[in-house]
Design a protein around this motif. Structure first.
Motif, mmCIF file in Angstrom:
data_model
loop_
_atom_site.group_PDB
_atom_site.id
_atom_site.type_symbol
_atom_site.label_atom_id
_atom_site.label_comp_id
_atom_site.label_asym_id
_atom_site.label_seq_id
_atom_site.Cartn_x
_atom_site.Cartn_y
_atom_site.Cartn_z
ATOM 1 N N ASN A 62 -19.083 -4.588 -15.770
ATOM 2 C CA ASN A 62 -20.075 -4.785 -16.826
ATOM 3 C C ASN A 62 -19.446 -5.025 -18.186
ATOM 4 N N GLY A 63 -18.423 -4.244 -18.512
ATOM 5 C CA GLY A 63 -17.821 -4.371 -19.832
ATOM 6 C C GLY A 63 -16.989 -5.618 -19.996
ATOM 7 N N ALA A 103 -17.445 0.761 -19.588
ATOM 8 C CA ALA A 103 -17.960 -0.581 -19.836
ATOM 9 C C ALA A 103 -18.192 -0.817 -21.321
ATOM 10 N N GLY A 134 -16.535 0.408 -14.387
ATOM 11 C CA GLY A 134 -17.417 -0.170 -15.396
ATOM 12 C C GLY A 134 -16.680 -1.059 -16.378
ATOM 13 N N GLN A 171 -20.404 3.664 -17.547
ATOM 14 C CA GLN A 171 -20.935 2.894 -18.670
ATOM 15 C C GLN A 171 -20.157 3.122 -19.959
ATOM 16 N N LEU A 180 -24.605 -0.332 -23.080
ATOM 17 C CA LEU A 180 -23.906 0.098 -21.873
ATOM 18 C C LEU A 180 -23.692 1.611 -21.848
#
Length: 433
Positions: free
Chosen positions: A260-261, A383, A256, A380, A69
């Motif tokens: 995503n995380g 994330a 993020g 990211q 990520l």
């Protein structure tokens, strides 16, 4: 005796195409991002299988996810600069090949460092080159109108990749009792997109003698920009001197962390902790992908018409509220309140991207793609931090509850950050400054 005429014969000019070539380029970019997104739909499915097969802790597996990520974001601004230097086709084709090599090589790994190398390093670098900075570059070069809508469509491509591949990959992992066929499927899919990119994608409208969509004048193709890495760093240094950059980067880091995380990485194992089958949990993530497409395209439409700052504030506030309710919704089976959460979260998943990209364009002009790449890097990094810390929290506390509550509070902070971004854009781009 010959006849002469004073009037010269009329020159018939070719009619412009009914559908502008920019839309075909956007379609190729959409398919390309889907191919890159295929591997990104796999990490949450493999935490339990890798833990059971190799005995690796969830924190160790989460560390590999966090490397992936982080590189996904940190590579983006350099990839945007490389596209200015070498062109879209070359960079994108190389990135998809690296993704295929990294995902395919995981089938032979036996040690945690190999997971970090293949899954973290190689796939992180490849997918980072295919990040939303690529979507920003395509939008900025090929469109002067409908930019918000196109941004929403290309952002939704990642969700479409999740929608297409997640149910299939979860079925492979659970029914086949082996995660390796899923990894091979991802590698083959990413590699299959390369010919389409090379044959159909074009770097600039001038390459085919066209104006950007909505432009009144022809825009010549700019000369290749040397020193891609130096330019990316220079733009970052200039942007760091402005307040909007820090507010956008900070709020996007929380974005993020909460998508995503958190959900993409830990929702499936968290639901499995409550007795829900892996296939059912993965199907819920796929539903997020369905409504992600709707929400992101709608957000692009709103961004063309309303204040991007207020849109961001609303998106983050609603996301934070929904996360506070998640711990009481997890159960062995899928019930209506959980479905409502999934639909709601899907609509809000990356709806933040079009207004964030629009604010980058407003404040940083020609350098906005690279600036957005750095903002995406913060996304990211956030994330990656939660992908790792979420696994550690599960190992320490035996549940994910504390992670859900902390992420909800962070989303409230992101809403406040969005509201204080100044409306008036800077007059100079960072490069000019």
């Amino acid at each position: 005796m010959t006849q002469t005429t004073d009037a010269a014969p009329a020159v018939r000019r070719p009619h412009p195409p009914r559908v502008h070539r920019a839309w075909f380029v956007a379609a190729v970019a959409f398919v390309t991002i889907i191919g890159a997104a295929a591997f990104r739909s796999l990490p949450g499915l493999l935490i339990d299988p890798l833990h059971e097969e190799f005995g690796w802790s969830r924190g160790t597996i989460g560390a590999a996810v966090s490397v992936n990520l982080a590189l996904y974001g940190l590579t983006a601004p350099f990839a945007a600069a490389l596209m200015d230097r070498f062109g879209l086709r070359r960079v994108v084709a190389a990135a998809l090949t690296v993704i295929a090599v990294g995902s395919g090589a995981t089938v032979w790994m036996t040690e945690p460092w190999q997971l970090i190398l293949c899954w973290g390093l190689l796939v992180g670098l490849g997918s980072g080159s295919m990040a939303l900075a690529f979507a920003a570059t395509v939008t900025n070069r090929w469109f002067t109108e409908r930019r918000g809508l196109v941004t929403g469509i290309l952002t939704a491509a990642a969700a479409s990749g999740q929608l297409i591949f997640l149910p299939l990959l979860s079925w492979m992992v659970e029914r086949g009792d082996d995660w390796r066929p899923a990894a091979v499927t991802v590698a083959v899919t990413a590699l299959a997109v390369v010919p389409f990119v090379w044959l159909l994608l074009r770097d600039h409208p001038a390459d085919v003698g066209l104006k950007p969509y909505g432009a009144k004048e022809f825009v010549p193709k700019p000369a290749p920009v040397p020193g891609a890495a130096r330019r990316a760093v220079t733009v970052l240094r200039s942007a760091m001197r402005t307040g909007p950059f820090w507010l956008l980067a900070g709020s996007f880091a929380i974005c993020g962390a909460s998508t995503n995380g958190l959900i993409q990485t830990h929702f499936v194992p968290a639901a499995h902790d409550h007795g829900m089958p892996i296939t059912a949990a993965a199907s819920l993530l796929a539903v997020i992908g369905v409504f992600d497409v709707i929400g992101t395209v709608a957000s692009g439409w709103f961004t063309d018409r309303y204040d991007a700052r207020r849109l961001l504030a609303v998106y983050y506030a609603l996301r934070g509220v929904s996360l506070l309710f998640l711990p009481i919704l997890l159960a062995p089976s899928v019930h209506p309140p959980m479905v409502f959460f999934i639909v709601f979260y899907g609509l809000d998943w990356v709806a933040t991207v079009p207004p964030t990209m629009a604010l980058c364009r407003a404040h940083y002009g020609d350098d906005s793609a690279i600036v957005f790449g750095w903002v995406l890097a913060s996304h990211q990094v956030g994330a990656a931090a939660v992908a790792f810390l979420g696994g550690v929290a599960r190992d320490v506390f035996g549940s994910y509850d504390v992670v859900w509550y902390a992420s909800g509070a962070l989303c409230a902070a992101a809403a406040l950050m969005a509201l204080v971004i100044r409306r008036r854009p800077v007059r100079e781009t960072p490069a000019a400054a």
